[in-house]
Motif scaffolding. Structure first.
Motif, PDB file in Angstrom:
ATOM      1  N   ILE A 137      -3.399  16.206  25.777  1.00 50.27           N
ATOM      2  CA  ILE A 137      -4.056  17.961  24.949  1.00 50.27           C
ATOM      3  C   ILE A 137      -3.604  16.927  23.459  1.00 50.27           C
ATOM      4  O   ILE A 137      -4.740  17.843  22.610  1.00 50.27           O
ATOM      5  CB  ILE A 137      -3.340  18.923  25.711  1.00 50.27           C
ATOM      6  CG1 ILE A 137      -4.471  18.412  27.056  1.00 50.27           C
ATOM      7  CG2 ILE A 137      -4.688  20.006  25.485  1.00 50.27           C
ATOM      8  CD1 ILE A 137      -5.754  18.445  27.287  1.00 50.27           C
ATOM      9  N   SER A 138      -2.456  17.249  23.681  1.00 47.04           N
ATOM     10  CA  SER A 138      -1.734  17.042  21.766  1.00 47.04           C
ATOM     11  C   SER A 138      -2.720  16.373  20.433  1.00 47.04           C
ATOM     12  O   SER A 138      -3.026  17.329  20.098  1.00 47.04           O
ATOM     13  CB  SER A 138      -0.171  16.996  21.909  1.00 47.04           C
ATOM     14  OG  SER A 138       0.005  17.759  22.044  1.00 47.04           O
ATOM     15  N   LEU A 139      -2.560  15.136  21.448  1.00 42.95           N
ATOM     16  CA  LEU A 139      -3.455  14.073  20.023  1.00 42.95           C
ATOM     17  C   LEU A 139      -4.901  14.734  20.236  1.00 42.95           C
ATOM     18  O   LEU A 139      -5.417  14.196  18.719  1.00 42.95           O
ATOM     19  CB  LEU A 139      -3.556  12.719  21.392  1.00 42.95           C
ATOM     20  CG  LEU A 139      -4.296  11.377  20.179  1.00 42.95           C
ATOM     21  CD1 LEU A 139      -3.963  11.195  19.053  1.00 42.95           C
ATOM     22  CD2 LEU A 139      -4.114  10.605  21.380  1.00 42.95           C
ATOM     23  N   ARG A 140      -5.758  14.606  21.737  1.00 42.21           N
ATOM     24  CA  ARG A 140      -7.291  15.928  21.351  1.00 42.21           C
ATOM     25  C   ARG A 140      -7.361  16.113  20.625  1.00 42.21           C
ATOM     26  O   ARG A 140      -7.818  16.644  19.757  1.00 42.21           O
ATOM     27  CB  ARG A 140      -7.640  16.145  23.153  1.00 42.21           C
ATOM     28  CG  ARG A 140      -8.813  16.211  22.490  1.00 42.21           C
ATOM     29  CD  ARG A 140      -9.232  17.700  23.635  1.00 42.21           C
ATOM     30  NE  ARG A 140      -8.801  18.874  23.928  1.00 42.21           N
ATOM     31  CZ  ARG A 140      -8.356  19.564  24.580  1.00 42.21           C
ATOM     32  NH1 ARG A 140      -8.834  19.247  25.902  1.00 42.21           N
ATOM     33  NH2 ARG A 140      -7.778  20.890  24.226  1.00 42.21           N
ATOM     34  N   LYS A 155     -13.548   8.805  16.865  1.00 44.88           N
ATOM     35  CA  LYS A 155     -14.591   9.013  17.534  1.00 44.88           C
ATOM     36  C   LYS A 155     -14.345   8.296  19.054  1.00 44.88           C
ATOM     37  O   LYS A 155     -14.739   8.509  20.333  1.00 44.88           O
ATOM     38  CB  LYS A 155     -15.658   8.868  17.156  1.00 44.88           C
ATOM     39  CG  LYS A 155     -16.636   9.507  15.676  1.00 44.88           C
ATOM     40  CD  LYS A 155     -17.752   8.824  15.231  1.00 44.88           C
ATOM     41  CE  LYS A 155     -17.762   9.507  14.209  1.00 44.88           C
ATOM     42  NZ  LYS A 155     -19.591   9.237  13.909  1.00 44.88           N
ATOM     43  N   ILE A 156     -14.022   7.369  18.012  1.00 48.29           N
ATOM     44  CA  ILE A 156     -13.644   6.668  19.954  1.00 48.29           C
ATOM     45  C   ILE A 156     -12.524   7.204  21.255  1.00 48.29           C
ATOM     46  O   ILE A 156     -12.752   7.111  21.907  1.00 48.29           O
ATOM     47  CB  ILE A 156     -13.162   4.838  20.024  1.00 48.29           C
ATOM     48  CG1 ILE A 156     -14.910   3.926  18.582  1.00 48.29           C
ATOM     49  CG2 ILE A 156     -12.608   3.860  21.221  1.00 48.29           C
ATOM     50  CD1 ILE A 156     -14.620   2.395  18.690  1.00 48.29           C
ATOM     51  N   GLN A 157     -11.455   7.382  19.585  1.00 48.87           N
ATOM     52  CA  GLN A 157     -10.488   7.923  20.866  1.00 48.87           C
ATOM     53  C   GLN A 157     -10.831   9.400  21.570  1.00 48.87           C
ATOM     54  O   GLN A 157     -10.529   9.696  23.071  1.00 48.87           O
ATOM     55  CB  GLN A 157      -9.340   8.706  19.265  1.00 48.87           C
ATOM     56  CG  GLN A 157      -8.039   7.287  19.465  1.00 48.87           C
ATOM     57  CD  GLN A 157      -7.467   7.680  18.520  1.00 48.87           C
ATOM     58  OE1 GLN A 157      -7.395   7.868  17.218  1.00 48.87           O
ATOM     59  NE2 GLN A 157      -5.594   6.591  18.565  1.00 48.87           N
ATOM     60  N   LEU A 158     -11.629  10.300  21.216  1.00 49.82           N
ATOM     61  CA  LEU A 158     -12.170  11.879  21.719  1.00 49.82           C
ATOM     62  C   LEU A 158     -13.198  10.697  22.731  1.00 49.82           C
ATOM     63  O   LEU A 158     -13.366  12.279  23.723  1.00 49.82           O
ATOM     64  CB  LEU A 158     -12.965  12.405  20.597  1.00 49.82           C
ATOM     65  CG  LEU A 158     -11.957  13.358  19.828  1.00 49.82           C
ATOM     66  CD1 LEU A 158     -13.055  13.605  18.000  1.00 49.82           C
ATOM     67  CD2 LEU A 158     -11.148  13.972  20.048  1.00 49.82           C
ATOM     68  N   GLU A 159     -13.831  10.623  22.091  1.00 53.86           N
ATOM     69  CA  GLU A 159     -14.516   9.909  23.845  1.00 53.86           C
ATOM     70  C   GLU A 159     -13.894   9.633  24.636  1.00 53.86           C
ATOM     71  O   GLU A 159     -14.351   9.968  25.818  1.00 53.86           O
ATOM     72  CB  GLU A 159     -15.456   8.870  23.784  1.00 53.86           C
ATOM     73  CG  GLU A 159     -16.644   8.998  22.208  1.00 53.86           C
ATOM     74  CD  GLU A 159     -17.659   8.032  21.553  1.00 53.86           C
ATOM     75  OE1 GLU A 159     -17.517   6.778  22.264  1.00 53.86           O
ATOM     76  OE2 GLU A 159     -18.446   8.190  20.706  1.00 53.86           O
ATOM     77  N   GLN A 160     -12.492   8.775  24.489  1.00 52.44           N
ATOM     78  CA  GLN A 160     -11.786   7.934  25.390  1.00 52.44           C
ATOM     79  C   GLN A 160     -11.050   9.467  26.664  1.00 52.44           C
ATOM     80  O   GLN A 160     -11.015   8.802  27.992  1.00 52.44           O
ATOM     81  CB  GLN A 160     -10.860   7.110  25.602  1.00 52.44           C
ATOM     82  CG  GLN A 160     -11.307   5.368  24.871  1.00 52.44           C
ATOM     83  CD  GLN A 160     -10.504   4.826  23.995  1.00 52.44           C
ATOM     84  OE1 GLN A 160      -9.472   5.270  23.087  1.00 52.44           O
ATOM     85  NE2 GLN A 160     -10.814   3.763  24.429  1.00 52.44           N
ATOM     86  N   ILE A 161     -10.661   9.935  25.479  1.00 50.51           N
ATOM     87  CA  ILE A 161     -10.173  11.519  26.350  1.00 50.51           C
ATOM     88  C   ILE A 161     -11.218  12.002  27.077  1.00 50.51           C
ATOM     89  O   ILE A 161     -10.942  12.552  28.338  1.00 50.51           O
ATOM     90  CB  ILE A 161      -9.030  12.279  24.638  1.00 50.51           C
ATOM     91  CG1 ILE A 161      -7.970  11.103  24.237  1.00 50.51           C
ATOM     92  CG2 ILE A 161      -8.925  13.719  25.528  1.00 50.51           C
ATOM     93  CD1 ILE A 161      -7.659  11.833  23.543  1.00 50.51           C
TER      94      ILE A 161
END
Length: 190
Positions: A137-140, A155-161
């Motif tokens: 959640i901190s990363l998001r 964008k990819i990281q947010l989609e994965q989260i």
């Protein structure tokens, strides 16, 4: 207990189950009903997607919280773990009830995370989910602040989260759950 009473209770329980779970959800749960281990989203050295986890993700997309709660208490080990974790991600306070249940009545199962597998109590896996979600959640939240100039990696990281189910979970929810888990642990140990 007389045989006829036992038979009646089994039929009653089955009819309750049939009435509480939609046909679509029941159909998606069926392949998981005899799975007594769980896997993370990606497994083995090559990081391939877990078929078991992906099957549950399909179920989670259409299941409501009451259906998930039923599976968390009555399903196979895979359904119990995944459904409990999903209830946490949805901020459903019944997650704490499930954590307490599995802490008091341990249910040992195998869990494969990546290429490493180990056995443990479902309560331990649930506790790990809560504690590890703090970093996710901190990363998001950090990435969302940087969204003004998003690059492809962001964008990819947010989609994965989001794909992991952490769409509405907040740091406040996690802090609350950790406090409650610590209180449950303390009350059961004494």
């Amino acid at each position: 207990m007389p045989k006829y009473l036992c038979f009646f209770l089994i039929i009653l329980n089955f009819s309750w189950y049939k009435g509480q779970i939609s046909d679509k959800v029941r159909a998606l749960a069926q392949p998981l009903e005899n799975i007594f281990h769980a896997e993370s989203a990606h497994i083995d050295v090559d990081g391939r997607e877990s078929k078991i986890y992906n099957q549950f993700k399909k179920l989670a997309k259409i299941a409501n919280n009451d259906e998930l709660y039923y599976f968390a208490k009555n399903g196979s080990n895979a359904l119990r773990l995944y459904s409990s974790q999903e209830l946490f991600k949805r901020n459903d306070k019944r997650f704490l009830e499930l954590y307490k249940l599995y802490l008091q009545k341990p249910l040992i199962m195998n869990y494969k995370m990546g290429c490493i597998g180990h056995s443990g109590n479902i309560a331990d896996f649930l506790k790990n989910e809560v504690y590890s979600s703090k970093d996710i959640i901190s990363l998001r939240d950090f990435l969302l602040k940087e969204k003004n100039t998003p690059d492809n990696l962001t964008k990819i990281q947010l989609e994965q989260i989001e794909d992991m189910g952490y769409k509405t979970t907040t740091q406040e929810n996690i802090t609350y759950m950790i406090k409650q888990i610590d209180e449950i642990d303390t009350s059961i140990q004494h």
